[in-house]
Design a protein around this motif. Structure first.
Motif, PDB file in Angstrom:
ATOM      1  N   ALA A 133      -8.940  51.348  50.145  1.00  0.00           N
ATOM      2  CA  ALA A 133      -8.147  51.075  51.342  1.00  0.00           C
ATOM      3  C   ALA A 133      -7.956  49.601  51.632  1.00  0.00           C
ATOM      4  O   ALA A 133      -7.394  49.244  52.681  1.00  0.00           O
ATOM      5  CB  ALA A 133      -8.788  51.763  52.554  1.00  0.00           C
TER       6      ALA A 133
ATOM      7  N   TRP B 254      -8.851  47.893  54.977  1.00  0.00           N
ATOM      8  CA  TRP B 254      -9.370  48.986  55.797  1.00  0.00           C
ATOM      9  C   TRP B 254     -10.516  49.728  55.110  1.00  0.00           C
ATOM     10  O   TRP B 254     -10.896  50.813  55.522  1.00  0.00           O
ATOM     11  CB  TRP B 254      -8.237  49.962  56.124  1.00  0.00           C
TER      12      TRP B 254
ATOM     13  N   ASP C 170     -13.377  50.566  57.403  1.00  0.00           N
ATOM     14  CA  ASP C 170     -12.964  51.548  58.398  1.00  0.00           C
ATOM     15  C   ASP C 170     -12.965  52.950  57.799  1.00  0.00           C
ATOM     16  O   ASP C 170     -13.450  53.908  58.412  1.00  0.00           O
ATOM     17  CB  ASP C 170     -11.573  51.196  58.932  1.00  0.00           C
TER      18      ASP C 170
ATOM     19  N   ARG D 231      -7.149  42.823  63.657  1.00  0.00           N
ATOM     20  CA  ARG D 231      -6.714  44.018  62.934  1.00  0.00           C
ATOM     21  C   ARG D 231      -5.749  43.609  61.839  1.00  0.00           C
ATOM     22  O   ARG D 231      -4.843  42.805  62.066  1.00  0.00           O
ATOM     23  CB  ARG D 231      -6.017  44.998  63.884  1.00  0.00           C
TER      24      ARG D 231
ATOM     25  N   GLU E  50      -3.353  45.162  60.663  1.00  0.00           N
ATOM     26  CA  GLU E  50      -1.985  45.542  61.008  1.00  0.00           C
ATOM     27  C   GLU E  50      -1.279  44.482  61.839  1.00  0.00           C
ATOM     28  O   GLU E  50      -0.040  44.443  61.889  1.00  0.00           O
ATOM     29  CB  GLU E  50      -1.975  46.856  61.801  1.00  0.00           C
TER      30      GLU E  50
END
Length: 503
Positions: free
Chosen positions: A212, A215, A218, A284, A286
């Motif tokens: 990922a 991520w 996460d 983050r 994103e």
């Protein structure tokens, strides 16, 4: 009644490592599924410097093994995808205030010879006052060097790996994050949910691969409910795009006062891609964006060397990515290793392979070595195969794009040269699937501007998981750079009305 699909391997993450892993495993005869929470390559893998390279500057951190392996992979990938990967010459003006010339020349000598270079030309010394490559450089820089690396369309590299995996039987799910992954009776029960349709799918897998990227932690903790002593360090890299300001196909590499190097790459014909920054990042992934201070940093570095001075107003586009580097404890973000590390957790007889770090150049090798780590769980799988295999569209004679260029010229004499080159460089031998039976430009359907025709958009929706206009305009292609706002809006309107039919 919920249908559960049983697979050997489930891969979380549709970036270069996840797609490469899915391809490798599918080619070994395993049943494979891969899910990605967004579009293929939407994260880090579409926001790179677009290079397949050994990492010249990593020599300074004594990463000799990493550089050697990356240089070997450079030629492997050049043979595997000659349509989207090609040689690029870099001009490095020497700045006496930074690294001494002998050190630069030594590094380039090692770079030429560490990886058993076969196809690419070696380093040469330049007189920047006399040689044409020095024309745009300020007069105070008299000496330079020219060396080889390779260009790559990074997002298409990811897509082609996913396409190859799918052609070998893998299930590829985009915009379908893994919402849960739990161990049950020695297997992984994985649930995905499509963020557009809401559809849920269930899988049972012998092995789970966590690829990922930014991520990875996460997914490890929130989705899989596991933990690891290893971690990633997030480092932000930003690029800017401007109009190309020099003549010739070559690119430049310049040294900055802080010892970092900045690439100034010829990009999309008439543009230049400049980057990258290296900044520790804690937000983050994103939300990453290019900050004003990064733009200023890159412009200042370029303006230190070139006669033509760039201003902020010259920046056409910016993009930023978060590199998920393995946390080796180094304080300087530029010194953090670009190597990768595997963490294999065999708890409950349901193995979980976590991937920390890595770089785009070594994705194939990473997947191959990762498969070696889990080979004991699949005693009947086939052996290594990707080193000599081409990616979709790369099956051209002797991996020679120049020969292929003549082939498509003969096949499509009605097509303008620039459009043939565009299709050839994006799709290689897959161009036939786009053109189909067309014998004129009208046969390609509606023209939206630039090189974008309806036939290409329909192909991408039907074959390459394009689900939004942005998937096409920015990741499958770079049409966004060459279409006006009105043209982009017209395409988006067409896409909304026609994408379901194209699929």
């Amino acid at each position: 009644m919920t249908v559960i699909q049983e697979v050997d391997l489930f891969v979380i993450g549709g970036g270069i490592n996840g797609a490469g892993f899915a391809r490798d495993a599918a080619g070994r005869g395993l049943k494979v599924a891969m899910c990605e929470k967004d579009d293929l390559a939407e994260g880090t893998s579409s926001r790179s410097g677009k290079l397949v390279h050994g990492g010249l500057r990593y020599l300074e951190y004594y990463e000799f093994r990493l550089v050697r392996e990356a240089l070997i992979e450079r030629e492997v990938l050049l043979n595997a995808a000659p349509h989207i990967i090609w040689p690029l010459r870099f001009v490095l003006p020497h700045s006496p205030q930074d690294r001494p010339a002998w050190l630069v020349r030594l590094g380039l000598f090692m770079y030429d010879h560490l990886g058993g270079r076969k196809k690419l030309p070696g380093t040469r010394t330049l007189n920047l006052r006399r040689d044409p490559e020095g024309a745009p450089i300020m007069d105070q820089y008299k000496r330079g060097f020219e060396y080889s690396d390779c260009w790559v369309d990074d997002a298409r590299l990811v897509t082609l790996n996913a396409l190859d995996a799918a052609q070998r039987g893998a299930t590829i799910l985009t915009r379908s994050p893994a919402v849960t992954a739990r161990r049950e009776d020695g297997k992984w029960h994985v649930t995905t949910q499509n963020t557009i349709t809401g559809e849920k799918r269930e899988f049972l897998a012998k092995v789970l691969v966590n690829a990922a990227g930014p991520w990875v932690t996460d997914v490890l903790t929130r989705v899989a409910g596991a933990n690891s002593s290893r971690n990633v360090r997030l480092v932000k890299g930003s690029h800017i795009i401007v109009k190309k300001f020099w003549e010739g196909p070559h690119s430049y590499l310049v040294q900055n006062h802080d010892k970092r190097v900045i690439f100034i790459n010829a990009y999309e014909g008439d543009k230049a891609l400049i980057g990258t920054t290296d900044i520790a990042y804690e937000g983050r992934a994103e939300d990453v964006t290019c900050e004003d201070r990064e733009i200023e940093y890159l412009l200042d570095c370029v303006n230190r060397y070139f006669k033509e001075k760039l201003r902020k107003e010259d920046v056409l586009e910016t993009f930023s990515g978060v590199r998920p580097l393995f946390d080796d404890g180094k304080g300087n973000p530029s010194a953090v290793t670009r190597d990768y590390v595997f963490d294999l957790d065999e708890t409950g007889g349901a193995p979980l392979l976590n991937i920390f770090g890595g770089k785009i150049t070594t994705f194939r090798e990473l997947a191959e070595r990762g498969m070696h780590r889990i080979a004991k769980f699949f005693p009947n799988m086939k052996g290594d195969w990707t080193a000599d295999a081409v990616l979709p569209g790369g099956d051209m004679e002797n991996a020679d794009y120049d020969l292929f260029r003549e082939t498509i010229k003969a096949k499509y004499p009605w097509m303008p040269r620039e459009l043939r080159e565009y299709y050839g460089r994006r799709y290689g031998t897959l161009v036939d699937k786009i053109v189909g039976s067309a014998t004129s430009l009208e046969g390609l359907g509606r023209h939206f501007g630039g090189f974008l025709y309806e036939a290409e958009a329909r192909y991408l929706v039907a074959n390459e998981w394009a689900m939004t206009a942005e998937d096409i305009l920015w990741r499958r292609t770079k049409h966004r750079l060459n279409l006006s706002d009105a043209q982009q809006a017209a395409f988006e309107e067409w896409f909304v009305s026609n994408s379901a039919e194209a699929a």
